[in-house]
Design a protein around this motif. Structure first.
Motif, PDB file in Angstrom:
ATOM      1  N   PRO A 217       0.819  -1.211   0.000  1.00  0.00           N
ATOM      2  CA  PRO A 217       0.000   0.000   0.000  1.00  0.00           C
ATOM      3  C   PRO A 217       0.857   1.268   0.000  1.00  0.00           C
ATOM      4  O   PRO A 217       1.800   1.388   0.783  1.00  0.00           O
ATOM      5  CB  PRO A 217      -0.807  -0.128   1.294  1.00  0.00           C
ATOM      6  N   GLY A 218       0.560   2.173  -0.924  1.00  0.00           N
ATOM      7  CA  GLY A 218       1.342   3.391  -1.028  1.00  0.00           C
ATOM      8  C   GLY A 218       2.517   3.258  -1.977  1.00  0.00           C
ATOM      9  O   GLY A 218       3.336   4.169  -2.070  1.00  0.00           O
ATOM     10  N   GLY A 219       2.617   2.133  -2.705  1.00  0.00           N
ATOM     11  CA  GLY A 219       3.692   1.955  -3.682  1.00  0.00           C
ATOM     12  C   GLY A 219       4.408   0.636  -3.534  1.00  0.00           C
ATOM     13  O   GLY A 219       3.905  -0.417  -3.897  1.00  0.00           O
TER      14      GLY A 219
ATOM     15  N   HIS B  39       7.242   2.069   1.774  1.00  0.00           N
ATOM     16  CA  HIS B  39       6.576   1.953   3.080  1.00  0.00           C
ATOM     17  C   HIS B  39       7.599   1.999   4.217  1.00  0.00           C
ATOM     18  O   HIS B  39       7.427   2.738   5.199  1.00  0.00           O
ATOM     19  CB  HIS B  39       5.787   0.650   3.138  1.00  0.00           C
TER      20      HIS B  39
ATOM     21  N   ARG C  50       8.880   5.441   4.759  1.00  0.00           N
ATOM     22  CA  ARG C  50       7.901   6.315   5.420  1.00  0.00           C
ATOM     23  C   ARG C  50       7.797   6.000   6.907  1.00  0.00           C
ATOM     24  O   ARG C  50       7.639   6.917   7.724  1.00  0.00           O
ATOM     25  CB  ARG C  50       6.527   6.177   4.747  1.00  0.00           C
TER      26      ARG C  50
ATOM     27  N   ASP D 168       0.975   4.294   8.845  1.00  0.00           N
ATOM     28  CA  ASP D 168       1.322   4.446   7.438  1.00  0.00           C
ATOM     29  C   ASP D 168       0.330   3.697   6.556  1.00  0.00           C
ATOM     30  O   ASP D 168      -0.117   4.219   5.529  1.00  0.00           O
ATOM     31  CB  ASP D 168       2.740   3.945   7.170  1.00  0.00           C
TER      32      ASP D 168
ATOM     33  N   ARG E 226      -2.941   5.644   6.420  1.00  0.00           N
ATOM     34  CA  ARG E 226      -2.863   6.862   5.603  1.00  0.00           C
ATOM     35  C   ARG E 226      -2.950   6.550   4.121  1.00  0.00           C
ATOM     36  O   ARG E 226      -3.529   7.320   3.343  1.00  0.00           O
ATOM     37  CB  ARG E 226      -1.564   7.612   5.889  1.00  0.00           C
ATOM     38  N   PHE E 227      -2.366   5.450   3.687  1.00  0.00           N
ATOM     39  CA  PHE E 227      -2.259   5.166   2.262  1.00  0.00           C
ATOM     40  C   PHE E 227      -3.280   4.165   1.745  1.00  0.00           C
ATOM     41  O   PHE E 227      -3.340   3.936   0.537  1.00  0.00           O
ATOM     42  CB  PHE E 227      -0.841   4.700   1.928  1.00  0.00           C
ATOM     43  N   ASP E 228      -4.078   3.580   2.618  1.00  0.00           N
ATOM     44  CA  ASP E 228      -5.084   2.614   2.185  1.00  0.00           C
ATOM     45  C   ASP E 228      -6.408   2.937   2.877  1.00  0.00           C
ATOM     46  O   ASP E 228      -6.663   2.477   3.989  1.00  0.00           O
ATOM     47  CB  ASP E 228      -4.614   1.198   2.533  1.00  0.00           C
TER      48      ASP E 228
ATOM     49  N   ARG F  27      -8.068   1.638   6.456  1.00  0.00           N
ATOM     50  CA  ARG F  27      -8.382   2.542   7.558  1.00  0.00           C
ATOM     51  C   ARG F  27      -9.839   2.422   7.991  1.00  0.00           C
ATOM     52  O   ARG F  27     -10.146   2.369   9.181  1.00  0.00           O
ATOM     53  CB  ARG F  27      -8.090   3.983   7.157  1.00  0.00           C
TER      54      ARG F  27
END
Length: 202
Positions: free
Chosen positions: A26-28, A33, A36, A141, A144-146, A150
């Protein structure tokens, strides 16, 4: 205090060599990750060893991330790159049997269940704080990105970190409340995150 640039650069080089840049997350990518998580810990003013542990926390796999980039018989290789203190945090985080450990973790004398050995032990207070802080940085993290993650797990994670509150820094706790506060339409968070959730995250 920021992580020494040479140490973090060596860690990133190791992560790239082990393939973290090619693993979707998630987030790339997994590498993104991990970077981050490192940066979030730095924002919380974590000491350098904990920041480096955040950068490498998934190398041995975790209870929520079965991919192993570095086998346990190569712990010395990681310690040579990030130091023995940071490596010990990575190992503790990776070894956690979350379903067995999380419910009583907030108690100072609670047993920590090692999924690698099947044994229990009681981490010293600083390691317990490190584990709580790293756990929060990792989960925040993901949240925030998924957005789906969340919405599904945010209330349970907020309940978890509310129980961890005494082991978290003020900055980490503020971030937990900011990121994980459940929208009003969601049901109340249960007291203990489910075993399924424990297995879904790095």
């Amino acid at each position: 205090m920021p992580t020494p640039p040479v140490a973090s650069a060596r860690a990133v080089t190791l992560l790239r060599r082990l393939g973290a840049e090619a693993i979707a997350h998630p987030g790339g990518t997994l590498l993104a990750h991990l970077q981050r998580v490192h940066d979030r810990l730095a924002t919380w003013k974590a000491r350098p060893a904990l920041q480096l542990a955040g950068l490498c926390h998934a190398l041995y796999g975790t209870d929520g991330f079965p991919t192993v980039l570095l086998p346990l018989d190569r712990r010395a290789d990681l310690a040579a790159v990030i130091g023995t203190e940071a490596e010990a945090i990575v190992h503790l985080y990776a070894s956690c049997d979350r379903k067995a450990t999380y419910p009583a973790f907030a108690q100072a004398d609670a047993a920590f269940h090692d999924r690698f050995t099947g044994r229990t032990h009681t981490p010293e207070p600083r390691l317990r704080r490190d584990f709580a802080e790293l756990s929060a940085a990792n989960e925040l993290d993901l949240a925030r990105f998924d957005p789906v993650f969340r919405e599904k797990w945010g209330p349970e994670l907020l309940a978890l970190f509310t129980r961890f509150r005494d082991w978290l820094s003020d900055d980490a706790w503020l971030d937990c409340r900011t990121v994980l506060a459940a929208p009003s339409h969601l049901p109340p968070a249960p007291a203990i995150p489910t075993g399924e959730q424990m297995r879904r995250t790095t």
